[in-house]
Design an enzyme around this catalytic site. Structure first.
Site, short mmCIF file in Angstrom:
data_model
loop_
_atom_site.label_atom_id
_atom_site.label_comp_id
_atom_site.label_asym_id
_atom_site.label_seq_id
_atom_site.Cartn_x
_atom_site.Cartn_y
_atom_site.Cartn_z
N GLU A 33 0.83 -1.19 0.00
CA GLU A 33 0.00 0.00 0.00
C GLU A 33 0.87 1.25 0.00
O GLU A 33 1.91 1.29 0.67
CB GLU A 33 -0.87 -0.03 1.26
CG GLU A 33 -1.70 1.20 1.50
CD GLU A 33 -2.30 1.20 2.91
OE1 GLU A 33 -3.50 1.47 3.03
OE2 GLU A 33 -1.54 0.95 3.88
N HIS A 35 2.59 4.55 0.90
CA HIS A 35 2.89 5.21 2.17
C HIS A 35 3.61 6.53 1.89
O HIS A 35 4.67 6.83 2.47
CB HIS A 35 3.74 4.30 3.06
CG HIS A 35 2.94 3.34 3.88
ND1 HIS A 35 2.31 2.26 3.33
CD2 HIS A 35 2.63 3.32 5.21
CE1 HIS A 35 1.67 1.59 4.28
NE2 HIS A 35 1.84 2.22 5.42
N ASP A 44 3.80 -1.66 5.84
CA ASP A 44 2.95 -2.38 6.81
C ASP A 44 3.48 -3.78 7.09
O ASP A 44 3.51 -4.22 8.25
CB ASP A 44 1.52 -2.48 6.29
CG ASP A 44 0.77 -1.16 6.38
OD1 ASP A 44 1.26 -0.24 7.05
OD2 ASP A 44 -0.31 -1.05 5.77
N HIS A 119 -1.76 -3.82 9.27
CA HIS A 119 -2.57 -3.03 8.33
C HIS A 119 -3.98 -2.95 8.89
O HIS A 119 -4.68 -3.97 8.97
CB HIS A 119 -2.56 -3.72 6.96
CG HIS A 119 -3.38 -3.06 5.90
ND1 HIS A 119 -3.12 -1.81 5.41
CD2 HIS A 119 -4.45 -3.53 5.20
CE1 HIS A 119 -3.99 -1.52 4.46
NE2 HIS A 119 -4.81 -2.54 4.32
N GLU A 121 -6.92 -2.07 8.01
CA GLU A 121 -8.07 -2.58 7.26
C GLU A 121 -8.20 -4.09 7.30
O GLU A 121 -9.25 -4.65 6.98
CB GLU A 121 -8.00 -2.10 5.80
CG GLU A 121 -8.22 -0.61 5.63
CD GLU A 121 -6.92 0.19 5.64
OE1 GLU A 121 -6.02 -0.14 6.46
OE2 GLU A 121 -6.80 1.14 4.86
N HIS A 176 -1.07 7.33 9.37
CA HIS A 176 -0.64 6.61 8.17
C HIS A 176 0.53 7.34 7.50
O HIS A 176 0.39 8.48 7.06
CB HIS A 176 -1.79 6.47 7.18
CG HIS A 176 -1.40 5.80 5.89
ND1 HIS A 176 -1.13 4.45 5.82
CD2 HIS A 176 -1.20 6.28 4.65
CE1 HIS A 176 -0.80 4.14 4.58
NE2 HIS A 176 -0.83 5.23 3.85
N GLU A 181 5.05 5.70 11.89
CA GLU A 181 5.52 4.73 10.90
C GLU A 181 6.86 5.16 10.30
O GLU A 181 7.74 4.32 10.05
CB GLU A 181 4.48 4.55 9.79
CG GLU A 181 3.30 3.70 10.21
CD GLU A 181 2.42 3.31 9.04
OE1 GLU A 181 2.00 2.14 8.99
OE2 GLU A 181 2.14 4.17 8.18
#
Length: 266
Positions: A33, A35, A44, A119, A121, A176, A181
């Site tokens: 995904e 970033h 992730d 992650h 989701e 995010h 992160e």
């Protein structure tokens, strides 16, 4: 080879001996995904794997190959599935991949599994995958298989948040590709962080509802939901310590017979 951490670096005979000796399995689950322009799309799964490795250095545990694709990125959590490179699975696909992998670990003889989700989701679909696997294992007569499922960021201590965000924490919802992160990646994989590309977009401001088709304009163009200004490897080290200690303690609490690791080879 008996001291290796990663399942895919072991021979099948070494793996079998470890399983027969009571080693537990650590399964990182992440996503591919976007970033932002400064972090890799594998962030992730890399961070979930890093937590698993830190835990496996303390306990008799094997780090399984990570599930590198996750459920569809959502605007309020990951910017959205419309970004080039973000490569996602349907809910049913992810659920059944996890169901099948978990059943295979049980077939090998493992009886304790820790699923480390990186992650957001993925959350409900990891639960569904575990539920389906446990149901089918029960039908097969395997009723002593146990799973511990977690999101590693839930082990962030309040003291650490206060040190990292002395002017106030914007909240996990906007983290995010932001300070946490980015700091973790600077600590674990600094060579993959492009600090020159750090975006300066303002924090995202989402309404209290969703609209479909997705309103891509709600998300900053960079894909980052909150500025990563102030990120640092030292902050990542603090977070990594929280996760290594917190997750290990949770495992020891739920699986009190797990052995301590005395020697490792990464």
């Amino acid at each position: 080879m008996s001291d290796r951490l990663f399942m895919n670096e072991m021979s099948w005979t070494t793996y079998q001996k470890r399983i027969e000796g009571g080693a537990l399995i650590l399964l990182p689950v992440g996503a591919t995904e976007q970033h932002g322009p400064h972090l890799p799309m594998g962030t992730d799964v890399m961070l979930a794997t890093a937590v698993a490795v830190d835990v496996a250095k303390q306990l008799d545990a094997i780090v399984a190959p990570a599930v590198a694709f996750g459920y569809k990125s959502q605007p309020k959590m990951g910017g959205g599935n419309h970004y080039c490179g973000t490569t996602s699975l349907d809910a049913d696909t992810l659920t059944h991949v996890l169901r099948d992998v978990i059943k295979e670990f049980a077939r090998h003889g493992a009886r304790r599994l820790v699923l480390i989700n990186g992650h957001y989701e993925n959350m409900m679909f990891t639960i569904e995958g575990i539920d389906l696997a446990m149901r089918e294992l029960s039908y097969m007569g395997i009723r002593d298989f146990e799973v511990l499922r977690l999101e590693y960021w839930d082990f962030t201590r309040t003291e650490t948040i206060e040190k990292i965000f002395p002017e106030g924490f914007p909240g996990f919802a906007l983290e995010h590709a932001a300070v946490m992160e980015t700091s973790l990646m600077l600590y674990h994989h600094p060579e993959l962080v492009d600090m020159a590309a750090l975006p300066t977009d303002k924090p995202a401001d989402f309404p209290a509802y969703d609209v479909y088709p997705t309103r891509t304009g709600w998300v900053p163009c960079s894909g980052v939901l909150s500025p990563a200004t102030g990120c640092a490897a030292e902050k990542g080290k603090l977070l990594a310590a929280d996760y290594a200690i917190g997750v290990t303690d949770a495992i020891r609490k739920e699986f009190p017979n797990v052995k301590a690791k005395t020697q490792v080879m990464a």
